[in-house]
Design an enzyme around this catalytic site. Sequence first.
Site, PDB file in Angstrom:
ATOM      1  N   SER A 112       0.822  -1.210   0.000  1.00 39.06           N
ATOM      2  CA  SER A 112       0.000   0.000   0.000  1.00 39.06           C
ATOM      3  C   SER A 112       0.857   1.261   0.000  1.00 39.06           C
ATOM      4  CB  SER A 112      -0.908   0.019   1.229  1.00 39.06           C
ATOM      5  OG  SER A 112      -1.705  -1.137   1.279  1.00 39.06           O
TER       6      SER A 112
HETATM    7  N1  SAH Z   1      -0.794  -5.131   3.922  1.00 40.49           N
HETATM    8  C1  SAH Z   1       0.032  -5.417   2.751  1.00 40.49           C
HETATM    9  C2  SAH Z   1      -0.628  -5.024   1.442  1.00 40.49           C
HETATM   10  C3  SAH Z   1      -1.803  -5.836   1.180  1.00 40.49           C
HETATM   11  S1  SAH Z   1      -2.233  -6.100  -0.497  1.00 40.49           S
HETATM   12  C4  SAH Z   1       1.397  -4.803   2.874  1.00 40.49           C
HETATM   13  O1  SAH Z   1       1.688  -4.136   3.857  1.00 40.49           O
HETATM   14  O2  SAH Z   1       2.205  -5.025   1.957  1.00 40.49           O
HETATM   15  C5  SAH Z   1      -3.577  -7.196  -0.168  1.00 40.49           C
HETATM   16  C6  SAH Z   1      -3.166  -8.602   0.162  1.00 40.49           C
HETATM   17  O3  SAH Z   1      -4.341  -9.299   0.553  1.00 40.49           O
HETATM   18  C7  SAH Z   1      -2.589  -9.362  -1.021  1.00 40.49           C
HETATM   19  O4  SAH Z   1      -1.337  -9.876  -0.698  1.00 40.49           O
HETATM   20  C8  SAH Z   1      -3.607 -10.470  -1.259  1.00 40.49           C
HETATM   21  O5  SAH Z   1      -3.043 -11.684  -1.705  1.00 40.49           O
HETATM   22  C9  SAH Z   1      -4.226 -10.629   0.111  1.00 40.49           C
HETATM   23  N2  SAH Z   1      -5.568 -11.241   0.118  1.00 40.49           N
HETATM   24  C10 SAH Z   1      -6.544 -11.122  -0.807  1.00 40.49           C
HETATM   25  N3  SAH Z   1      -7.632 -11.840  -0.436  1.00 40.49           N
HETATM   26  C11 SAH Z   1      -7.330 -12.422   0.758  1.00 40.49           C
HETATM   27  C12 SAH Z   1      -8.041 -13.281   1.645  1.00 40.49           C
HETATM   28  N4  SAH Z   1      -9.291 -13.702   1.400  1.00 40.49           N
HETATM   29  N5  SAH Z   1      -7.416 -13.671   2.778  1.00 40.49           N
HETATM   30  C13 SAH Z   1      -6.142 -13.261   3.061  1.00 40.49           C
HETATM   31  N6  SAH Z   1      -5.422 -12.469   2.244  1.00 40.49           N
HETATM   32  C14 SAH Z   1      -6.008 -12.041   1.112  1.00 40.49           C
END
Ligand code: SAH
Length: 203
Positions: A52
């Site tokens: 993010s």
């Molecule tokens: N917080 C992260 C950025 C998140 S991007 C950071 O600091 O880098 C969103 C993430 O959520 C992605 O890696 C994606 O694979 C994950 N994601 C998507 N759907 C999900 C689910 N149902 N359960 C867990 N993770 C999920």
Amino acid sequence: MVEDQLRARGIRDRAVLATMTQVPRHKFVLPSFQHLAYADHPLPIGFDQTISQPYIVGYMTEAAEISPEDKVLEIGTGSGYQAAILAELSREVYTIEIIPELAARARTLLRDLGYTNVHVRTGDGYAGWREQAPFDAILVTAAPDHVPQALVEQLAVNGRMIIPLGAGEQEMRVITKTTAGLIHRSTLLVRFVPLVRSDTARR
Ligand code: SAH
């Protein structure tokens, strides 16, 4: 980054600003994007996912009002950067990532950086992490179209959930759980990747 992107846009919590000054964001981005690690936007981390934008990390962390005794749940580990920020500010961080390769990479990196209070699990965030509930704060860093019921159940009374809600453009909700029910506050318009649904039925 902290002066121009966070403080200038109204992030005021001193602990959040200090933590984001310390945590080496460049370690959480891919080698080919290192030169952009502190720039004002999200960056690819592989597998069609992103780390993010710094401001959004600061905003969500500040809104979660973390104290040193708190137990925190993050949904969407991604690079592990948000988890590292939370780990500096709280007692324990539990973070769930659905893509096994990203979970493994974040787990190794966080361990190498010395974070012993972050626990990374590969799994589906819609279900939360029931064995470790209740959580004082829950940060959801991918967007569902509704608030997952399991996460509501796993939030402590007086706990805060920060969650982007909707498809396409989303609104960031700050939800507080009280004995009388949930209080919702809509804040920023944001754009997160979707919280993907696995095939299991869920509420
Ligand atoms: N917080 C992260 C950025 C998140 S991007 C950071 O600091 O880098 C969103 C993430 O959520 C992605 O890696 C994606 O694979 C994950 N994601 C998507 N759907 C999900 C689910 N149902 N359960 C867990 N993770 C999920």
